[in-house]
Design an enzyme around this catalytic site. Structure first.
Site, PDB file in Angstrom:
ATOM      1  CD  GLU A  95     -11.717 -35.966   2.299  1.00  0.00           C
ATOM      2  OE1 GLU A  95     -12.719 -36.157   1.590  1.00  0.00           O
ATOM      3  OE2 GLU A  95     -11.197 -34.862   2.462  1.00  0.00           O
ATOM      4  CB  CYS A 113      -2.338 -33.451  -6.243  1.00  0.00           C
ATOM      5  SG  CYS A 113      -3.499 -34.830  -6.229  1.00  0.00           S
ATOM      6  CD  GLU A 134      -8.118 -35.525  -0.461  1.00  0.00           C
ATOM      7  OE1 GLU A 134      -8.298 -35.303  -1.665  1.00  0.00           O
ATOM      8  OE2 GLU A 134      -8.581 -36.504   0.135  1.00  0.00           O
ATOM      9  CG  ASN A 164      -6.040 -30.677 -10.198  1.00  0.00           C
ATOM     10  OD1 ASN A 164      -6.846 -30.303  -9.354  1.00  0.00           O
ATOM     11  ND2 ASN A 164      -5.246 -31.704 -10.009  1.00  0.00           N
TER      12      ASN A 164
END
Ligand code: NAD
Length: 506
Positions: A478, A301, A268, A170
């Site tokens: 992160e 996301c 993630e 994505n």
């Protein structure tokens, strides 16, 4: 829908030549040793029109092994390279990204269908910034010495070893650089395995790292399917870190493989984030925030796909929302006027539509949309908003990853219900609040389970800030020094008082 196959070793995409082979140890390699059932290439198609773009080298265990071996060979030299030199080389990579930004933007749009203007104005500058930021941050890395009874504690970040970087489709180059930049800055060498639906810009990045002067084996690229190239990569004992962005089921598989060698992982993952619209919110701002969730056809996301509106604000919110969403133009992502482009792949559209069909069958009502675009077809799905959805229904609980929002309400002044609905999924990536009451927003924000909370804004990022998800949205954080913490082994060296004198006189 079956897409045509084109087995080509190299290609020209959007006018840009792309070498579609692996990049291992500073050499371009085809998949030389395909097994009997696998072709040495697979085809990537454009979501814009389904056109075949390129034949991509189809990696497997042999290529994964070779890439990790190259990364291991290069590791001691890269780890020992002085930070100022590593930083200089990463700035040279950023220069290369900037010099090729237009090529990168055009190729990325052809490959993943996100808006060309976003790639030009937002994404590619951010890719360059990822390299510059971590280069500069490396030089500022440090911790003040501690003193215990005269003993000095000196903390250092030691590069951990080769890192496997696995990325989704994505935001391909954005996420590849978000991982590669801190790993390389930290002194780790890397093997990148991009998503099979969007492999092209990773290959251009390999060229850029080479032209920037990164030594052979510091940056490696293996193309291929997750099960064939990704799985042996993350299982390789030579890999000392795995940074993965993608779906929860894949993260589980990777965690199982990583358990064998206790390889640390950063995950993630997906989300099902809420947008809370409080009664005193500016309805125009709330509607803007909701419409923003259709960016990249909802394949984000962080997207706040569950709109939770305080009852008395519902009508005003919907009025402003419909006014905006009906003005959105859907179509070719290369056109400047387009607001919503295609989804990534016909198979993905089927999946998105499956969620919507089942929600409608369960009693949901579409306020807008509710199916594929009638004129554009293929990969184009209408921006959709569904009401009449139950909290425990599939459409509220599962990540659709398309342009599909749900609308629920909560009673006026009932923060407990708002928080219960907002927190009521297995995810915890982000949350957004629209409100005119800062104190109430902060009270609610403190109760939300989310890696990031935005108040009256969305998608505002700072590379120094932590990024990640709670619950099944991720493991670890992160960004900023958190990235260095992940890619390094942190060492504490404790020196007794007078040790220097002992050494000098001994
Ligand atoms: P995916 O999990 O299907 O694939 C991601 C990557 O993993 C691909 O490169 C794939 O080839 C690889 N892979 C698949 N199986 C593997 C295995 N067994 N071993 C190693 N690698 C393997 O995800 P996707 O469909 O490409 O991406 C969409 C998902 O990514 C969504 O859930 C989305 O929310 C998530 N995502 C999360 C973030 C975040 O920062 N939290 C950002 C973007 C996307």
């Amino acid at each position: 829908m079956a897409l045509p196959e084109v087995p080509l070793p190299t290609a020209t995409v959007a006018g840009v030549p792309v070498d579609t082979r692996h990049w291992i140890g500073g050499t371009r390699l085809a998949s030389a040793d395909p097994d009997a059932t696998a072709a040495p290439y697979f085809t990537t198609h454009s979501p814009i029109d389904g056109a075949p773009l390129a034949g991509i080298a189809r990696g497997g265990a042999a290529e994964a092994r070779a890439a990790v071996a190259a990364a291991r060979d290069a590791f001691p030299g890269w780890a020992a390279t002085p930070p100022a030199e590593r930083a200089r080389l990463l700035h040279a990579v950023a220069d290369g990204v900037e010099a090729r930004a237009e090529d990168l933007a055009r190729v990325e749009t052809a490959d993943n269908g996100a808006l060309l203007r976003s790639h030009r104005r937002g994404v590619m500058p951010r890719v360059a910034h990822n390299f510059r930021y971590f280069a500069d941050r490396l030089l500022a890395l440090g911790h003040p010495d501690l003193t215990t009874r005269g003993h000095t504690h000196h903390v250092t970040w030691e590069p951990a070893g080769p890192a496997a970087l696995i990325t989704p489709w994505n935001a391909p180059l954005m996420l590849a650089s978000w991982k590669a930049a801190p790993a390389l800055a930290a002194g780790s060498t890397v093997v990148l395995k991009p998503a099979e639906w969007t492999p092209l810009t990773a290959s251009l990045l390999a060229d850029i790292t080479h032209e920037a002067g990164l030594p052979p084996g510091v940056f490696n690229l293996v193309q291929g399917y997750g099960a064939e190239a990704g799985a042996p990569l993350v299982a390789d004992p030579g890999v000392r870190r795995i940074s993965f962005t993608g779906s929860v089921p894949t993260a589980r598989r990777i965690a199982r493989a990583a358990a064998e060698h206790l390889t640390p992982c950063s995950f993630e993952l997906g989300g099902k984030s809420p947008l809370l619209v409080l009664a005193d919110a500016d309805p125009g701002l709330a509607a803007d925030l909701a419409v923003e969730q259709y960016d990249n056809a909802g394949q984000v996301c962080l997207a706040a796909t569950r709109v939770l509106v305080e009852e008395s604000a519902r009508d005003a919110f919907l009025g402003h929302f419909l006014d905006r969403v009906t003005k959105l133009t859907q179509g070719d992502p290369r056109d400047e006027a387009t607001g919503v482009g295609p989804c990534i792949h016909p198979r993905h559209v089927e999946r998105v539509d499956g969620f919507v069909r089942r929600a409608l069958a369960a009693g949901a009502t579409p306020v807008i949309g509710g199916g594929p675009h009638p004129g554009l077809g293929g990969t184009y799905y209408l921006p959709t908003l569904l009401t009449g959805v139950a909290q425990d229904s599939e459409i509220v609980q599962e990540e659709v990853f398309g342009p599909v929002l749900t609308l629920q309400t909560f009673p006026d002044g009932d923060d407990d219900t708002a928080v219960r609905l907002a927190n009521g999924t297995r995810f915890g990536l982000a949350a957004t609040l629209a409100t005119g009451d800062r104190e109430r927003a902060e009270r609610i924000a403190a109760r939300l389970v989310a890696g990031t909370v935005w108040i009256n804004c969305f998608f505002v990022r700072d590379l120094s800030a932590p990024f990640g998800g709670s619950r099944q949205s991720g493991v670890g954080r992160e960004g900023g020094d958190w990235s260095f913490d992940f890619y390094c082994d942190i060492k504490n060296t404790v020196t007794a008082p007078g040790a220097g004198e002992v050494a000098r006189h001994g």
